[in-house]
Design an enzyme around this catalytic site. Structure first.
Site, PDB file in Angstrom:
ATOM      1  N   SER A 186      -7.897  36.525  40.438  1.00  0.00           N
ATOM      2  CA  SER A 186      -8.350  37.631  39.596  1.00  0.00           C
ATOM      3  C   SER A 186      -9.336  37.086  38.570  1.00  0.00           C
ATOM      4  CB  SER A 186      -7.144  38.220  38.870  1.00  0.00           C
ATOM      5  OG  SER A 186      -7.553  38.984  37.748  1.00  0.00           O
ATOM      6  N   TYR A 230       0.193  35.884  34.214  1.00  0.00           N
ATOM      7  CA  TYR A 230      -0.620  36.217  35.386  1.00  0.00           C
ATOM      8  C   TYR A 230      -1.895  35.373  35.426  1.00  0.00           C
ATOM      9  CZ  TYR A 230      -3.361  39.403  38.444  1.00  0.00           C
ATOM     10  OH  TYR A 230      -4.133  39.957  39.434  1.00  0.00           O
ATOM     11  N   LYS A 232      -2.973  32.838  38.307  1.00  0.00           N
ATOM     12  CA  LYS A 232      -4.201  33.085  39.065  1.00  0.00           C
ATOM     13  C   LYS A 232      -5.222  31.958  38.864  1.00  0.00           C
ATOM     14  CE  LYS A 232      -3.526  37.028  41.277  1.00  0.00           C
ATOM     15  NZ  LYS A 232      -3.183  36.957  42.724  1.00  0.00           N
TER      16      LYS A 232
HETATM   17  N1  LIG Z   1      -6.128  45.838  41.860  1.00  0.00           N
HETATM   18  C1  LIG Z   1      -6.846  44.998  41.106  1.00  0.00           C
HETATM   19  O1  LIG Z   1      -7.670  45.413  40.282  1.00  0.00           O
HETATM   20  C2  LIG Z   1      -6.659  43.510  41.246  1.00  0.00           C
HETATM   21  C3  LIG Z   1      -7.467  42.678  40.467  1.00  0.00           C
HETATM   22  C4  LIG Z   1      -7.340  41.308  40.579  1.00  0.00           C
HETATM   23  C5  LIG Z   1      -6.430  40.768  41.466  1.00  0.00           C
HETATM   24  N2  LIG Z   1      -5.632  41.592  42.210  1.00  0.00           N
HETATM   25  C6  LIG Z   1      -4.673  40.954  43.093  1.00  0.00           C
HETATM   26  O2  LIG Z   1      -4.769  41.511  44.379  1.00  0.00           O
HETATM   27  C7  LIG Z   1      -3.501  41.400  45.041  1.00  0.00           C
HETATM   28  C8  LIG Z   1      -3.125  42.761  45.635  1.00  0.00           C
HETATM   29  O3  LIG Z   1      -2.949  43.694  44.583  1.00  0.00           O
HETATM   30  P1  LIG Z   1      -3.127  45.277  44.795  1.00  0.00           P
HETATM   31  O4  LIG Z   1      -3.986  45.754  43.686  1.00  0.00           O
HETATM   32  O5  LIG Z   1      -3.514  45.571  46.192  1.00  0.00           O
HETATM   33  O6  LIG Z   1      -1.648  45.790  44.503  1.00  0.00           O
HETATM   34  P2  LIG Z   1      -0.724  46.876  45.279  1.00  0.00           P
HETATM   35  O7  LIG Z   1       0.469  47.061  44.401  1.00  0.00           O
HETATM   36  O8  LIG Z   1      -1.527  48.051  45.662  1.00  0.00           O
HETATM   37  O9  LIG Z   1      -0.321  46.098  46.599  1.00  0.00           O
HETATM   38  C9  LIG Z   1       0.378  44.896  46.526  1.00  0.00           C
HETATM   39  C10 LIG Z   1       1.407  44.834  47.637  1.00  0.00           C
HETATM   40  O10 LIG Z   1       2.093  43.572  47.514  1.00  0.00           O
HETATM   41  C11 LIG Z   1       3.479  43.791  47.684  1.00  0.00           C
HETATM   42  N3  LIG Z   1       4.232  42.779  46.970  1.00  0.00           N
HETATM   43  C12 LIG Z   1       4.388  42.612  45.624  1.00  0.00           C
HETATM   44  N4  LIG Z   1       5.184  41.585  45.374  1.00  0.00           N
HETATM   45  C13 LIG Z   1       5.557  41.076  46.570  1.00  0.00           C
HETATM   46  C14 LIG Z   1       6.405  40.013  46.962  1.00  0.00           C
HETATM   47  N5  LIG Z   1       7.051  39.288  46.066  1.00  0.00           N
HETATM   48  N6  LIG Z   1       6.548  39.765  48.289  1.00  0.00           N
HETATM   49  C15 LIG Z   1       5.909  40.507  49.225  1.00  0.00           C
HETATM   50  N7  LIG Z   1       5.118  41.557  48.905  1.00  0.00           N
HETATM   51  C16 LIG Z   1       4.949  41.826  47.601  1.00  0.00           C
HETATM   52  C17 LIG Z   1       3.745  45.189  47.113  1.00  0.00           C
HETATM   53  O11 LIG Z   1       4.954  45.740  47.645  1.00  0.00           O
HETATM   54  C18 LIG Z   1       2.491  45.925  47.527  1.00  0.00           C
HETATM   55  O12 LIG Z   1       2.658  46.586  48.773  1.00  0.00           O
HETATM   56  C19 LIG Z   1      -2.531  40.867  44.012  1.00  0.00           C
HETATM   57  O13 LIG Z   1      -2.381  39.473  44.169  1.00  0.00           O
HETATM   58  C20 LIG Z   1      -3.219  41.180  42.700  1.00  0.00           C
HETATM   59  O14 LIG Z   1      -2.820  40.328  41.656  1.00  0.00           O
HETATM   60  C21 LIG Z   1      -5.728  42.950  42.118  1.00  0.00           C
END
Ligand SMILES: NC(=O)c1ccc[n+]([C@@H]2O[C@H](COP(=O)([O-])OP(=O)(O)OC[C@H]3O[C@@H](n4cnc5c(N)ncnc54)[C@H](O)[C@@H]3O)[C@@H](O)[C@H]2O)c1
Length: 276
Positions: free
Chosen positions: A152, A165, A169
Site C-alpha cells: 500500500s 498496517y 506493508k
Molecule cells: N482497497 C484499497 O484501497 C487498498 C489500498 C492499499 C492496499 N490494499 C490491499 O489490498 C489487499 C486487498 O484488499 P481489498 O481492498 O480488496 O479488501 P477486501 O476486503 O475487499 O478483500 C479482501 C479479502 O481478503 C480476505 N481476507 C482478509 N483477511 C484474510 C485472512 N486472514 N485470510 C484469508 N483471507 C482474508 C477477506 O475475507 C476479503 O475477501 C489487502 O492486502 C489490502 O491491504 C487495498
C-alpha cells in the site's frame, strides 16, 4: 493462445475486492487458479464464476494466518495442478488506531496477516519452485515464475492511524527485495504492487453508522465517510479511486512474460497519488 495459458496462480484473499478481480483477470488469460479466502461462500462463488466462464479453479478456504495454512495452500496447487507459476499475496484488511490507542493485539494482527503469512507461504513454496527450476535447468529450459506481493502507499509513505498496517506493508517490500535476490537463480520474478485508493469494501463510502465485518472473530470497522471519499478523490491526479479491475491490471503486468527481466521492484497503482 492466451498469455497465461496453463499457468497455475495462487491468490490469497481472492473471494472479494482486489483479490477476486486478480483471480478473474488471470483466469480470463488462461491461468488455473487456487482461490483462497477466509470466508467459504465468496471463495466458492469466485471458483464457480471462473468455471462458468470456461476456466479452471479450486478453492482453499481458511485464514492465511493459521499455522498450517501455507502448507495446505501449496499442497492444494500441487495436488490439483502439479505446479506453481504465480503467487499473489493479497489477503488483508486494516485495523486502525493512533499509536497511543493501539493494542498489542491490533499490532500483531496486521503483522500476522500482511507479513508473517506471506513469509510462510513463500517459505512453503520454495521446495516446489526449486524442484521445478532444477528440472527445467537440466532440460535447458528457462521458465519464469512470478511472486507479486501486495502493499500500500501507506507502507511507502506512512499514514496516520496505521502504524501497524504501514509497518507490515513496508516490511513486505523488504521481503520482495530479499527474495528477488534469493530466487533469481530459480528464475522467479518477485515484485510488489502498492495500491493507492481502490474502491472495495475496505474503502467504500458508508453513510451514517460505520460498517464493520467479522475477521477471525473480531469486529473490524470498514468503509469511510462519503465526505472523506470526496476529499480523497480530489487529491488523486486521475480524479477518482481505482476499480478492483484496474488494480488487478497492475498485478497482471508482473505476470506477463514481458516482465521476465524485472524483479525486486514496487509498482504504485494509485492514479498518480502517493503519500509522503
Ligand atoms: N482497497 C484499497 O484501497 C487498498 C489500498 C492499499 C492496499 N490494499 C490491499 O489490498 C489487499 C486487498 O484488499 P481489498 O481492498 O480488496 O479488501 P477486501 O476486503 O475487499 O478483500 C479482501 C479479502 O481478503 C480476505 N481476507 C482478509 N483477511 C484474510 C485472512 N486472514 N485470510 C484469508 N483471507 C482474508 C477477506 O475475507 C476479503 O475477501 C489487502 O492486502 C489490502 O491491504 C487495498
Amino acid at each position: 493462445m492466451k498469455t497465461l495459458d496453463g499457468k497455475v496462480a495462487l491468490i490469497t484473499g481472492s473471494g472479494r475486492g482486489i483479490g477476486r478481480a486478480i483471480a478473474l483477470k488471470l483466469a480470463s488469460h488462461g491461468a488455473r487458479v487456487v482461490v483462497n479466502d477466509l470466508d467459504r461462500q465468496p471463495a466458492d462463488d469466485v471458483v464457480a464464476e471462473i468455471q462458468a466462464a470456461g476456466g479452471d479453479a479450486v478453492a482453499c478456504v481458511g485464514s492465511v494466518t493459521a499455522t498450517d495454512f501455507a502448507e495446505r495452500f501449496i499442497k492444494t496447487a500441487v495436488d490439483h495442478y502439479q505446479g506453481i507459476d504465480i503467487i499473489v499475496n493479497n489477503a488483508g484488511y486494516t485495523w486502525d488506531n493512533v499509536i497511543q490507542k493501539m493494542s498489542d493485539e491490533q499490532w500483531y494482527a496486521m503483522l500476522d496477516c500482511h507479513l508473517t503469512a506471506p513469509f510462510r507461504i513463500l517459505r512453503a513454496a520454495q521446495p516446489v519452485l526449486r524442484a521445478l527450476s532444477k528440472a527445467e535447468a537440466e532440460a535447458g529450459r528457462e521458465v519464469y515464475r512470478k511472486v507479486v506481493n501486495i502493499s500500500s502507499i501507506a507502507g511507502l509513505g506512512g499514514n496516520a492511524g496505521q502504524a501497524n498496517y504501514a509497518v507490515a506493508k513496508a516490511g513486505i517490500t523488504g521481503m520482495t527485495k530479499t527474495l528477488a535476490k534469493e530466487w533469481g537463480r530459480m528464475k522467479v520474478n518477485v515484485n510488489t504492487v502498492a495500491y493507492g485508493f481502490i474502491r472495495t469494501r475496505l474503502t467504500e463510502a458508508t453513510a451514517g453508522a460505520s460498517a464493520s465485518v467479522e475477521i477471525e472473530g473480531r469486529e473490524i470497522k470498514v468503509g469511510i465517510s462519503p465526505e472523506l471519499v470526496k476529499i480523497m478523490d480530489a487529491q488523486i491526479p486521475l480524479g477518482r479511486g481505482g476499480t478492483p479491475e484496474e488494480a488487478a491490471g497492475a498485478v497482471y503486468l508482473f505476470c506477463l512474460p514481458e516482465s521476465n527481466y524485472i524483479s525486486g521492484q514496487t509498482l504504485v497503482c494509485g492514479g498518480g497519488f502517493t503519500l509522503g
